[in-house]
Scaffold this active site. Structure first.
Site, PDB file in Angstrom:
ATOM      1  N   GLY A  77       1.746  -5.941  -0.387  1.00 37.38           N
ATOM      2  CA  GLY A  77       0.629  -5.381  -1.138  1.00 37.38           C
ATOM      3  C   GLY A  77       0.723  -5.653  -2.629  1.00 37.38           C
ATOM      4  N   ASP A  78      -0.244  -5.162  -3.363  1.00 32.69           N
ATOM      5  CA  ASP A  78      -0.357  -5.439  -4.791  1.00 32.69           C
ATOM      6  C   ASP A  78       0.066  -4.210  -5.594  1.00 32.69           C
ATOM      7  OD1 ASP A  78      -1.787  -6.204  -7.467  1.00 32.69           O
ATOM      8  OD2 ASP A  78      -2.043  -7.979  -6.219  1.00 32.69           O
ATOM      9  N   THR A  86      -0.232  -0.274  -7.136  1.00 36.61           N
ATOM     10  CA  THR A  86      -0.765   1.055  -6.864  1.00 36.61           C
ATOM     11  C   THR A  86      -0.135   2.064  -7.811  1.00 36.61           C
ATOM     12  OG1 THR A  86      -1.423   2.583  -5.111  1.00 36.61           O
ATOM     13  CG2 THR A  86       0.880   1.843  -5.091  1.00 36.61           C
ATOM     14  N   CYS A 131      -4.533  -2.060  -5.746  1.00 34.79           N
ATOM     15  CA  CYS A 131      -4.285  -2.965  -4.620  1.00 34.79           C
ATOM     16  C   CYS A 131      -4.855  -4.365  -4.879  1.00 34.79           C
ATOM     17  CB  CYS A 131      -4.851  -2.403  -3.320  1.00 34.79           C
ATOM     18  SG  CYS A 131      -4.221  -0.761  -2.939  1.00 34.79           S
TER      19      CYS A 131
END
EC number: 2.3.1.181
Length: 237
Positions: A90-91, A93, A191
C-alpha cells in the site's frame, strides 16, 4: 493447527516500537517453523492479535510515492507528526487518536494459505462491524480496504489496510476510523488515491462511538470468519 489467538492490548503506543514488536513476534513464529522443518518436529506456532492506538503518524508502504505526503520534514516536526517508510503493502496513510488499529500476526498455515482470502476476510470483519451501526461498507475494485458509497462521486474510505507476509506469517493490518480527527488526512493523498475522501464512524453517524464496544465487535466477527477457537488475553512482552 493452532487456532487460538493471543489478544494483546497495547493501548496508546508509538508506531516504531509497535512495528519492532510486531517484527519480533513474526520472527518468533518463523523460527519455530524453521525448527520444525529442519528437525522434523511439530511444535505448534502461535498467533497474535494486537490492538493499538498510535500518536499522530504517517506511514508510507514499500510501493508508496513520497509525493503523496504533502508536508515538509519541518512542517511534520512543527505539527508533531511522525513519519516512517515501512515494509507493508500500500501507499501512505495516517494513524492517530480515535482510530482502532489492529495487527493480526497469524501463521496462516493454522488457518488457510491464501493472501487474497486473508485480505477479503479482514475487509469482511469491518463490513460486518459497521453494519451493526447502520453503515453499508463495501469493497472498491483494485483498492484494498472498506469504503462507503462505492461507484458514486461520494466514495469515501472508512478503513485502510496494508499487510506484509513472510513464510505465511502476517503482520501490519487495518486502521478503522472511529472517532478520528479527519483533518490529518488533508496533509496526504490517502493510499495514493486522488479524488476520494476519507471518513469516520463519528462523521457518518454524527456522534462519538464507544471504542471498546467497537473492538469487541471486531473480535466477534474475526473469531467467526477465521474460525478462531479462543482469544487468550496476554500482556505485551
Amino acid at each position: 493447527m493452532n487456532k487460538n489467538v493471543y489478544l494483546i492490548e497495547l493501548f496508546q503506543k508509538d508506531y516504531k516500537s509497535t512495528w519492532d514488536y510486531q517484527a519480533d513476534l513474526l520472527q518468533g513464529i518463523i523460527d519455530v517453523k524453521i525448527k520444525n522443518r529442519r528437525e522434523e518436529l511439530a511444535i505448534p506456532t502461535d498467533n497474535y492479535f494486537l490492538f493499538v492506538e498510535h500518536p499522530h503518524v504517517y506511514t508510507l508502504g514499500k510501493s508508496g510515492d513520497m509525493s503523496n505526503l504533502l508536508l515538509s520534514e519541518k512542517q511534520l516536526e512543527n505539527k508533531g507528526i511522525a513519519f516512517y517508510k515501512i515494509n507493508r503493502g500500500g501507499d501512505i496513510t495516517y494513524h492517530g487518536q480515535g482510530q482502532i488499529v489492529g495487527y493480526p500476526i497469524l501463521d496462516l498455515e493454522n488457518f488457510f494459505t491464501d493472501i487474497h482470502k486473508y485480505l477479503r476476510f479482514l475487509e469482511e470483519v469491518i463490513i460486518k462491524v459497521i453494519a451493526e451501526y447502520g453503515l453499508k461498507g463495501e469493497r472498491s475494485e483494485g483498492e484494498t480496504g472498506v469504503w462507503l458509497d462505492v461507484g458514486t462521486p461520494f466514495a469515501r474510505k472508512i478503513c485502510a489496510m496494508g499487510i506484509r507476509t513472510s513464510r505465511w506469517v502476517t503482520m501490519h493490518g487495518f486502521a478503522l476510523n472511529v472517532n478520528t480527527d479527519l483533518g490529518y488526512f488533508d496533509h496526504i493523498i490517502p493510499c495514493g488515491i486522488k479524488g476520494k475522501a476519507v471518513t469516520s464512524m463519528e462523521a457518518e453517524l454524527g456522534r462519538k462511538l464507544d471504542v471498546e464496544e467497537v473492538k469487541m465487535k471486531i473480535l466477534k466477527y474475526f473469531k467467526e470468519l477465521f474460525e478462531v477457537n479462543e482469544f487468550i488475553k496476554k500482556a505485551s512482552l
